[in-house]
Design a protein around this motif. Structure first.
Motif, PDB file in Angstrom:
ATOM      1  N   ARG A  56     -34.217 -15.439  27.941  1.00 14.40           N
ATOM      2  CA  ARG A  56     -33.988 -14.065  27.512  1.00 14.40           C
ATOM      3  C   ARG A  56     -33.222 -13.359  28.616  1.00 14.40           C
ATOM      4  NH1 ARG A  56     -39.460 -11.329  25.838  1.00 14.40           N
ATOM      5  NH2 ARG A  56     -39.584 -11.299  28.086  1.00 14.40           N
ATOM      6  N   MET A  57     -32.247 -12.582  28.240  1.00 18.62           N
ATOM      7  CA  MET A  57     -31.478 -11.850  29.227  1.00 18.62           C
ATOM      8  C   MET A  57     -31.704 -10.360  29.031  1.00 18.62           C
ATOM      9  SD  MET A  57     -27.716 -12.573  30.405  1.00 18.62           S
ATOM     10  CE  MET A  57     -26.830 -11.563  31.549  1.00 18.62           C
ATOM     11  N   TYR A  58     -32.141  -9.716  30.090  1.00 16.67           N
ATOM     12  CA  TYR A  58     -32.356  -8.279  30.061  1.00 16.67           C
ATOM     13  C   TYR A  58     -31.053  -7.565  30.371  1.00 16.67           C
ATOM     14  CZ  TYR A  58     -37.446  -8.766  30.038  1.00 16.67           C
ATOM     15  OH  TYR A  58     -38.734  -9.047  29.688  1.00 16.67           O
ATOM     16  N   LYS A  59     -30.911  -6.382  29.843  1.00 16.87           N
ATOM     17  CA  LYS A  59     -29.783  -5.536  30.198  1.00 16.87           C
ATOM     18  C   LYS A  59     -30.236  -4.678  31.376  1.00 16.87           C
ATOM     19  CE  LYS A  59     -26.741  -1.968  28.483  1.00 16.87           C
ATOM     20  NZ  LYS A  59     -26.402  -1.069  27.387  1.00 16.87           N
ATOM     21  N   VAL A  60     -29.392  -4.542  32.393  1.00 20.59           N
ATOM     22  CA  VAL A  60     -29.720  -3.715  33.546  1.00 20.59           C
ATOM     23  C   VAL A  60     -28.911  -2.427  33.456  1.00 20.59           C
ATOM     24  CG1 VAL A  60     -29.634  -3.527  36.053  1.00 20.59           C
ATOM     25  CG2 VAL A  60     -30.271  -5.687  35.003  1.00 20.59           C
ATOM     26  N   ARG A  61     -29.618  -1.306  33.464  1.00 19.49           N
ATOM     27  CA  ARG A  61     -28.974   0.008  33.448  1.00 19.49           C
ATOM     28  C   ARG A  61     -29.230   0.671  34.789  1.00 19.49           C
ATOM     29  NH1 ARG A  61     -29.377   5.423  32.475  1.00 19.49           N
ATOM     30  NH2 ARG A  61     -31.620   5.488  32.436  1.00 19.49           N
ATOM     31  N   ILE A  62     -28.181   1.183  35.407  1.00 15.90           N
ATOM     32  CA  ILE A  62     -28.297   1.818  36.719  1.00 15.90           C
ATOM     33  C   ILE A  62     -27.987   3.298  36.558  1.00 15.90           C
ATOM     34  CG2 ILE A  62     -27.463   1.841  39.093  1.00 15.90           C
ATOM     35  CD1 ILE A  62     -26.573  -1.075  38.638  1.00 15.90           C
ATOM     36  N   GLU A  63     -28.965   4.147  36.907  1.00 18.67           N
ATOM     37  CA  GLU A  63     -28.764   5.584  36.787  1.00 18.67           C
ATOM     38  C   GLU A  63     -27.629   6.049  37.689  1.00 18.67           C
ATOM     39  OE1 GLU A  63     -32.256   7.945  37.191  1.00 18.67           O
ATOM     40  OE2 GLU A  63     -33.278   6.942  35.543  1.00 18.67           O
ATOM     41  N   ARG A  64     -26.995   7.144  37.298  1.00 15.87           N
ATOM     42  CA  ARG A  64     -25.841   7.683  38.018  1.00 15.87           C
ATOM     43  C   ARG A  64     -26.158   7.951  39.492  1.00 15.87           C
ATOM     44  NH1 ARG A  64     -21.010   7.598  36.773  1.00 15.87           N
ATOM     45  NH2 ARG A  64     -20.523   9.297  35.397  1.00 15.87           N
ATOM     46  N   LYS A  65     -27.318   8.549  39.789  1.00 15.18           N
ATOM     47  CA  LYS A  65     -27.660   8.853  41.185  1.00 15.18           C
ATOM     48  C   LYS A  65     -27.810   7.571  42.001  1.00 15.18           C
ATOM     49  CE  LYS A  65     -32.679   9.053  40.902  1.00 15.18           C
ATOM     50  NZ  LYS A  65     -33.883   9.781  41.236  1.00 15.18           N
ATOM     51  N   VAL A  66     -28.279   6.503  41.368  1.00 13.51           N
ATOM     52  CA  VAL A  66     -28.424   5.220  42.055  1.00 13.51           C
ATOM     53  C   VAL A  66     -27.045   4.611  42.309  1.00 13.51           C
ATOM     54  CG1 VAL A  66     -29.413   2.909  41.936  1.00 13.51           C
ATOM     55  CG2 VAL A  66     -30.713   4.861  41.081  1.00 13.51           C
ATOM     56  N   GLN A  67     -26.136   4.765  41.369  1.00 17.44           N
ATOM     57  CA  GLN A  67     -24.774   4.267  41.561  1.00 17.44           C
ATOM     58  C   GLN A  67     -24.129   4.938  42.772  1.00 17.44           C
ATOM     59  OE1 GLN A  67     -22.506   4.684  37.938  1.00 17.44           O
ATOM     60  NE2 GLN A  67     -24.015   3.556  36.735  1.00 17.44           N
ATOM     61  N   LYS A  68     -24.364   6.231  42.922  1.00 17.24           N
ATOM     62  CA  LYS A  68     -23.801   6.966  44.064  1.00 17.24           C
ATOM     63  C   LYS A  68     -24.413   6.481  45.373  1.00 17.24           C
ATOM     64  CE  LYS A  68     -22.588  11.119  41.502  1.00 17.24           C
ATOM     65  NZ  LYS A  68     -22.809  12.563  41.340  1.00 17.24           N
ATOM     66  N   LYS A  69     -25.731   6.244  45.372  1.00 14.53           N
ATOM     67  CA  LYS A  69     -26.394   5.733  46.573  1.00 14.53           C
ATOM     68  C   LYS A  69     -25.900   4.332  46.910  1.00 14.53           C
ATOM     69  CE  LYS A  69     -30.736   8.288  46.156  1.00 14.53           C
ATOM     70  NZ  LYS A  69     -32.199   8.145  46.041  1.00 14.53           N
ATOM     71  N   LEU A  70     -25.722   3.507  45.890  1.00 17.23           N
ATOM     72  CA  LEU A  70     -25.259   2.139  46.099  1.00 17.23           C
ATOM     73  C   LEU A  70     -23.868   2.117  46.733  1.00 17.23           C
ATOM     74  CD1 LEU A  70     -25.890  -0.855  45.706  1.00 17.23           C
ATOM     75  CD2 LEU A  70     -24.906  -0.693  43.421  1.00 17.23           C
ATOM     76  N   ALA A  71     -23.022   3.030  46.333  1.00 12.71           N
ATOM     77  CA  ALA A  71     -21.659   3.094  46.877  1.00 12.71           C
ATOM     78  C   ALA A  71     -21.647   3.420  48.375  1.00 12.71           C
ATOM     79  CB  ALA A  71     -20.844   4.127  46.106  1.00 12.71           C
ATOM     80  N   LYS A  72     -22.716   4.031  48.867  1.00 10.12           N
ATOM     81  CA  LYS A  72     -22.784   4.415  50.285  1.00 10.12           C
ATOM     82  C   LYS A  72     -23.467   3.371  51.165  1.00 10.12           C
ATOM     83  CE  LYS A  72     -22.896   9.303  49.108  1.00 10.12           C
ATOM     84  NZ  LYS A  72     -23.680  10.543  49.138  1.00 10.12           N
TER      85      LYS A  72
END
Length: 97
Positions: free
Chosen positions: A14-30
């Motif tokens: 089974r493959m889950y879909k991973v959703r990343i919240e916008r605020k987490v995307q911004k943190k990840l970029a840093k």
């Protein structure tokens, strides 16, 4: 998260879909590069196994945590719709504030 990542799986997995919240995307970029790659891999691995070795169920809420070096990834799992929702990401000294 920049880019799309595809993986081939056996039909029985089974493959889950991973959703990343916008605020987490911004943190990840840093995040600095050496940690960024490890964190990105850990997030992508949640598609196949949302409860990897070392995961912890957080007290007081329906969320889980995995460690990647000095960083923590906080996420929720929705098994009925095969969704992993990444809700927070940060350095271990700041993540639980």
């Amino acid at each position: 998260m920049p880019g799309t990542f595809l993986r081939k799986l056996k039909k029985t997995e089974r493959m889950y879909k991973v959703r990343i919240e916008r605020k987490v995307q911004k943190k990840l970029a840093k995040i600095p590069i050496p940690y960024y790659e490890k964190i990105k891999k850990a997030i992508l691995d949640l598609e196949k196994d949302p409860r990897p070795p070392g995961y912890i169920k957080l007290k007081g809420r329906d969320a889980y945590r995995i460690r990647v070096a000095d960083y923590r990834i906080i996420y929720e799992i929705f098994d009925d719709v095969l969704l992993v929702d990444i809700i927070n990401l940060g350095h271990r000294k700041d993540i639980y504030d």
